[in-house]
Design a protein around this motif. Structure first.
Motif, PDB file in Angstrom:
ATOM      1  N   SER A  92      11.869  -4.503 -13.113  1.00 56.59           N
ATOM      2  CA  SER A  92      11.359  -3.636 -12.043  1.00 56.59           C
ATOM      3  C   SER A  92      10.928  -2.283 -12.592  1.00 56.59           C
ATOM      4  N   LEU A  93      11.649  -1.781 -13.610  1.00 54.46           N
ATOM      5  CA  LEU A  93      11.252  -0.520 -14.252  1.00 54.46           C
ATOM      6  C   LEU A  93       9.929  -0.702 -14.993  1.00 54.46           C
ATOM      7  N   THR A  94       9.799  -1.826 -15.697  1.00 54.16           N
ATOM      8  CA  THR A  94       8.537  -2.139 -16.380  1.00 54.16           C
ATOM      9  C   THR A  94       7.400  -2.193 -15.368  1.00 54.16           C
ATOM     10  N   GLY A  95       7.647  -2.894 -14.255  1.00 49.06           N
ATOM     11  CA  GLY A  95       6.624  -3.019 -13.216  1.00 49.06           C
ATOM     12  C   GLY A  95       6.250  -1.686 -12.610  1.00 49.06           C
ATOM     13  N   ALA A  96       7.256  -0.805 -12.432  1.00 46.80           N
ATOM     14  CA  ALA A  96       6.973   0.517 -11.868  1.00 46.80           C
ATOM     15  C   ALA A  96       6.088   1.337 -12.801  1.00 46.80           C
ATOM     16  N   ILE A  97       6.376   1.256 -14.109  1.00 52.40           N
ATOM     17  CA  ILE A  97       5.591   2.017 -15.088  1.00 52.40           C
ATOM     18  C   ILE A  97       4.150   1.511 -15.142  1.00 52.40           C
ATOM     19  N   ILE A  98       3.982   0.189 -15.324  1.00 53.03           N
ATOM     20  CA  ILE A  98       2.619  -0.339 -15.440  1.00 53.03           C
ATOM     21  C   ILE A  98       1.902  -0.303 -14.086  1.00 53.03           C
ATOM     22  N   GLY A  99       2.658  -0.418 -12.994  1.00 49.29           N
ATOM     23  CA  GLY A  99       2.044  -0.350 -11.662  1.00 49.29           C
ATOM     24  C   GLY A  99       1.446   1.022 -11.392  1.00 49.29           C
ATOM     25  N   ASN A 100       2.176   2.071 -11.772  1.00 49.60           N
ATOM     26  CA  ASN A 100       1.667   3.425 -11.572  1.00 49.60           C
ATOM     27  C   ASN A 100       0.502   3.733 -12.502  1.00 49.60           C
ATOM     28  N   LEU A 101       0.630   3.340 -13.772  1.00 53.46           N
ATOM     29  CA  LEU A 101      -0.414   3.660 -14.755  1.00 53.46           C
ATOM     30  C   LEU A 101      -1.697   2.858 -14.537  1.00 53.46           C
ATOM     31  N   LEU A 102      -1.560   1.615 -14.078  1.00 54.71           N
ATOM     32  CA  LEU A 102      -2.724   0.746 -13.966  1.00 54.71           C
ATOM     33  C   LEU A 102      -3.211   0.577 -12.529  1.00 54.71           C
ATOM     34  N   LEU A 103      -2.309   0.258 -11.602  1.00 56.81           N
ATOM     35  CA  LEU A 103      -2.729  -0.015 -10.232  1.00 56.81           C
ATOM     36  C   LEU A 103      -2.946   1.272  -9.422  1.00 56.81           C
ATOM     37  N   VAL A 104      -1.937   2.152  -9.401  1.00 56.72           N
ATOM     38  CA  VAL A 104      -2.062   3.388  -8.625  1.00 56.72           C
ATOM     39  C   VAL A 104      -3.155   4.289  -9.194  1.00 56.72           C
ATOM     40  N   LEU A 105      -3.109   4.535 -10.501  1.00 60.92           N
ATOM     41  CA  LEU A 105      -4.131   5.371 -11.139  1.00 60.92           C
ATOM     42  C   LEU A 105      -5.498   4.696 -11.061  1.00 60.92           C
ATOM     43  N   GLY A 106      -5.529   3.373 -11.253  1.00 58.97           N
ATOM     44  CA  GLY A 106      -6.788   2.642 -11.198  1.00 58.97           C
ATOM     45  C   GLY A 106      -7.444   2.705  -9.834  1.00 58.97           C
ATOM     46  N   LEU A 107      -6.668   2.473  -8.773  1.00 62.77           N
ATOM     47  CA  LEU A 107      -7.212   2.553  -7.412  1.00 62.77           C
ATOM     48  C   LEU A 107      -7.684   3.962  -7.091  1.00 62.77           C
ATOM     49  N   SER A 108      -6.925   4.969  -7.540  1.00 67.76           N
ATOM     50  CA  SER A 108      -7.306   6.363  -7.290  1.00 67.76           C
ATOM     51  C   SER A 108      -8.645   6.688  -7.949  1.00 67.76           C
TER      52      SER A 108
END
Length: 352
Positions: A92-108
């Motif tokens: 879940s920590l791995t997912g949070a890191i890559i989710g923020n860097l790739l999905l959240v930042l990417g969508l923004s």
């Protein structure tokens, strides 16, 4: 009208999730209601932090948004640690890191870039964020290599994990002092457009009250959600790695998703980047190390050894995020690339 509809859905989904949990409904129904509820609760948390950010300023506001947005991941992880589900915690920590860097930042970047051809933010902040991302990878990578190659005993493993955790926490606290106190003027986002008289959603006192309320709601729904994960993963044949890295992470990142994208579409990409990258740094340099110490309080120390798959995913996310954000300019294509990398990792994790 939209605000009233949101609050109605928030109350209804939260109530249904609670009823499903305490009335012992089918586990899949409990999971579904809890997952939907946490999306609305995280959205409520995002709205509250955005309102507080209006009074605190963009940089501090972005930090507060990342901090309270990570409340969901931290609280979920604490319950998982208590249950001894260390592999799922790390996933879940791995997912949070890559989710923020790739999905959240990417969508923004994608949605902000569609509306505005090119967006800019503080180049000093971009450089420091890139360095800190590398620091986070080093802190997670070194213990895994040394413990595995040297066959450390359990005692040495614990000493290394606790030592590295303490150093990472210290590094993060020093970064807060550097960015919020001693060098805050240098790191200020001068590219941010003015608010043009925009009013916050609520008063300062109401915003703080809602922030506390949303955090408590996140804690409750998180506990209900965690209790359903074993049954959910077994029913659908999903690995703990995929559940932790993508299902929990996507649900837990809902607050960052909504707030960061909304700010990027207002041409406040600096605040959006602060939320996305700042949140990942907070997970790697603060939340993960804190969980090591929390696990010790529960009687069994969780080591800081991430699997080669998890380390690869984190390193890939850091590499591409650093590449597209270091020049402090963003566009929709860079956002699309980040999302593509997230999809590649998602497919790979699903097949594990």
């Amino acid at each position: 009208m939209k605000k009233n509809a949101f609050f109605i859905m928030l109350i209804v989904t939260f109530a249904l999730s609670g009823i499903a949990h305490y009335a012992h409904w089918d586990m899949i129904a409990q999971f579904a209601f809890s997952a939907i509820a946490i999306l609305f609760v995280a959205g409520f948390l995002g709205k509250a932090t955005e309102s507080v950010a209006h009074y605190a300023g963009q940089r501090l506001g972005g930090f507060l948004n990342a901090t309270f947005g990570n409340a969901a991941e931290l609280i979920i992880a604490i319950f998982l640690v208590r249950e001894g589900l260390f592999d799922m915690v790390k996933a879940s920590l791995t997912g949070a890191i890559i989710g923020n860097l790739l999905l959240v930042l990417g969508l923004s970047m994608l949605l902000g870039g569609i509306k505005f051809k090119q967006q800019h933010y503080n180049v000093e902040a971009a450089g420091h964020n890139a360095t800190l991302m590398i620091m986070a990878v080093i802190g997670l990578f070194v213990p895994a290599v040394f413990v595995t190659s040297e066959n450390f005993s359990v005692r040495k493993d614990e000493i290394l994990s606790l030592s590295v955790a303490g150093i990472l926490i210290l590094s993060y606290l020093l970064w807060l002092i550097f960015s919020m106190i001693t060098h805050k003027d240098i790191l200020a986002d001068e590219q941010a457009p003015p608010d043009h008289g925009e009013e916050p959603a609520w008063s300062k006192r109401t915003s703080v009250l809602y922030l506390i309320t949303a955090t408590v709601m996140v804690a409750l729904v998180s506990e209900w959600l965690v209790g359903t994960l074993d049954t959910f993963s077994a029913r659908f044949g999903l690995s703990e790695l995929f559940i932790g890295a993508f299902v929990i992470a996507i649900v837990g990142n809902a607050a960052e998703h909504s707030a960061a994208v909304m700010l990027a579409m207002k041409n406040k990409i600096g605040a959006a980047v602060e939320i996305a990258i700042g949140s990942s740094l907070q997970i790697a340099l603060f939340v993960a190390p804190v969980l090591i110490f929390v696990s010790t309080l529960f009687g069994q120390t969780m080591d800081i050894l991430f699997t080669p798959i998890e380390l690869t995913a984190i390193a890939v996310a850091v590499f591409i995020a650093q590449s597209v954000s270091r020049d402090a300019r963003t566009n929709w294509y860079e956002g699309a690339l980040l999302i593509m990398v997230y999809l590649i990792l998602g497919i790979a994790f699903y097949l594990v």
